[in-house]
Design a protein around this motif. Structure first.
Motif, PDB file in Angstrom:
ATOM      1  N   GLU A  17       0.831  -1.210   0.000  1.00 37.73           N
ATOM      2  CA  GLU A  17       0.000   0.000   0.000  1.00 37.73           C
ATOM      3  C   GLU A  17       0.866   1.262   0.000  1.00 37.73           C
ATOM      4  O   GLU A  17       0.496   2.272  -0.594  1.00 37.73           O
ATOM      5  CB  GLU A  17      -0.971   0.003   1.183  1.00 37.73           C
ATOM      6  N   HIS A  18       2.024   1.204   0.642  1.00 36.18           N
ATOM      7  CA  HIS A  18       2.938   2.357   0.648  1.00 36.18           C
ATOM      8  C   HIS A  18       3.502   2.594  -0.751  1.00 36.18           C
ATOM      9  O   HIS A  18       3.604   3.737  -1.199  1.00 36.18           O
ATOM     10  CB  HIS A  18       4.062   2.142   1.666  1.00 36.18           C
ATOM     11  N   GLY A  53       3.586   5.706  -5.668  1.00 34.81           N
ATOM     12  CA  GLY A  53       3.412   5.746  -7.124  1.00 34.81           C
ATOM     13  C   GLY A  53       2.317   6.723  -7.522  1.00 34.81           C
ATOM     14  O   GLY A  53       2.479   7.524  -8.457  1.00 34.81           O
ATOM     15  N   ASN A  54       1.213   6.713  -6.808  1.00 32.91           N
ATOM     16  CA  ASN A  54       0.105   7.627  -7.078  1.00 32.91           C
ATOM     17  C   ASN A  54       0.534   9.081  -6.871  1.00 32.91           C
ATOM     18  O   ASN A  54       0.218   9.957  -7.680  1.00 32.91           O
ATOM     19  CB  ASN A  54      -1.080   7.270  -6.181  1.00 32.91           C
ATOM     20  N   ALA A  55       1.270   9.335  -5.793  1.00 33.93           N
ATOM     21  CA  ALA A  55       1.724  10.705  -5.502  1.00 33.93           C
ATOM     22  C   ALA A  55       2.619  11.243  -6.615  1.00 33.93           C
ATOM     23  O   ALA A  55       2.585  12.435  -6.924  1.00 33.93           O
ATOM     24  CB  ALA A  55       2.464  10.732  -4.159  1.00 33.93           C
ATOM     25  N   GLN A  56       3.390  10.370  -7.220  1.00 34.56           N
ATOM     26  CA  GLN A  56       4.300  10.810  -8.276  1.00 34.56           C
ATOM     27  C   GLN A  56       3.562  11.259  -9.530  1.00 34.56           C
ATOM     28  O   GLN A  56       4.130  11.948 -10.363  1.00 34.56           O
ATOM     29  CB  GLN A  56       5.301   9.703  -8.600  1.00 34.56           C
ATOM     30  N   PHE A  57       2.322  10.889  -9.661  1.00 36.27           N
ATOM     31  CA  PHE A  57       1.539  11.318 -10.815  1.00 36.27           C
ATOM     32  C   PHE A  57       0.586  12.457 -10.488  1.00 36.27           C
ATOM     33  O   PHE A  57       0.041  13.077 -11.383  1.00 36.27           O
ATOM     34  CB  PHE A  57       0.781  10.137 -11.423  1.00 36.27           C
ATOM     35  N   LYS A  58       0.419  12.747  -9.209  1.00 41.41           N
ATOM     36  CA  LYS A  58      -0.558  13.771  -8.836  1.00 41.41           C
ATOM     37  C   LYS A  58       0.015  14.943  -8.053  1.00 41.41           C
ATOM     38  O   LYS A  58      -0.578  16.014  -8.054  1.00 41.41           O
ATOM     39  CB  LYS A  58      -1.681  13.139  -8.011  1.00 41.41           C
ATOM     40  N   HIS A  59       1.163  14.750  -7.378  1.00 41.86           N
ATOM     41  CA  HIS A  59       1.574  15.763  -6.421  1.00 41.86           C
ATOM     42  C   HIS A  59       3.004  16.271  -6.561  1.00 41.86           C
ATOM     43  O   HIS A  59       3.463  17.014  -5.695  1.00 41.86           O
ATOM     44  CB  HIS A  59       1.357  15.241  -4.990  1.00 41.86           C
ATOM     45  N   LEU A  60       3.712  15.890  -7.595  1.00 45.94           N
ATOM     46  CA  LEU A  60       5.079  16.389  -7.754  1.00 45.94           C
ATOM     47  C   LEU A  60       5.067  17.820  -8.280  1.00 45.94           C
ATOM     48  O   LEU A  60       4.208  18.190  -9.080  1.00 45.94           O
ATOM     49  CB  LEU A  60       5.876  15.517  -8.730  1.00 45.94           C
TER      50      LEU A  60
END
Length: 182
Positions: A34-35, A40-47
């Motif tokens: 889950e981490h 992975g999700n953060a790298q597409f939405k929050h960088l």
């Protein structure tokens, strides 16, 4: 054929889209899957790093570590983010040569990387090939990227190093949708 069987994701994690084979294999690590997914999700939405520069980092890393699985997944994503087919070809060619971007062993007139792109690619190639970054390269990187972006570049490269190794060592099969791209 993957070296480990693909477990089915738990029902509570069922989503409207299929789970990627790499995530199925990662689910063997119940303490961290889950981490990894969240990161992975953060790298597409929050960088803060632009999508184009994100994809340059990913494409160079997956090329250098021969992850056909990740390369294939990111080919259409990188095109959408503004990486051209000629630039993809140069990134792919870098897998066969040390210091490809550091020594600029390509015809940039035909490829069209910006100076900022080349600093980024030289930085990432240096991170991949050796543990230290020269003061000269560091100065160039600091002149183009914020402190946050620099940390994002390093962690993004590390994330895709890990995913590249998971896909190559475990011989991760292509997801059904990616098979048509081969």
């Amino acid at each position: 054929m993957a070296r480990l069987p693909y477990p089915e994701p738990p029902k509570q994690h069922a989503k409207s889209h299929p789970t990627l084979n790499i995530m199925k294999l990662l689910s063997y690590s119940t303490a961290t899957v889950e981490h990894w997914a969240g990161l992975g999700n953060a790298q597409f939405k929050h960088l803060l790093l632009s999508a184009r520069h994100r994809e340059l980092v990913i494409m160079l890393t997956t090329s250098k570590f021969n992850s056909t699985y990740e390369w294939t997944h990111h080919t259409p994503v990188s095109l959408k983010a503004g990486v051209t087919e000629q630039q993809q070809a140069a990134l792919k060619a870098s897998a066969k040569e040390k210091d490809f971007f550091i020594d600029r062993k390509f015809d940039n007139g035909a490829v069209g990387f910006s100076e900022k792109d080349l600093i980024l690619l030289s930085f990432v190639e240096t991170i991949i090939q050796q543990p230290e970054v020269s003061d000269e390269l560091w100065k160039s990187v600091k002149g183009q990227f914020s402190d946050r972006e620099i940390v994002e570049i390093i962690t993004l490269q590390g994330f895709y190093y890990s995913f590249s190794r998971l896909t190559t060592v475990l011989q991760c099969d292509f997801d059904d949708w990616a098979k048509s791209k081969l």
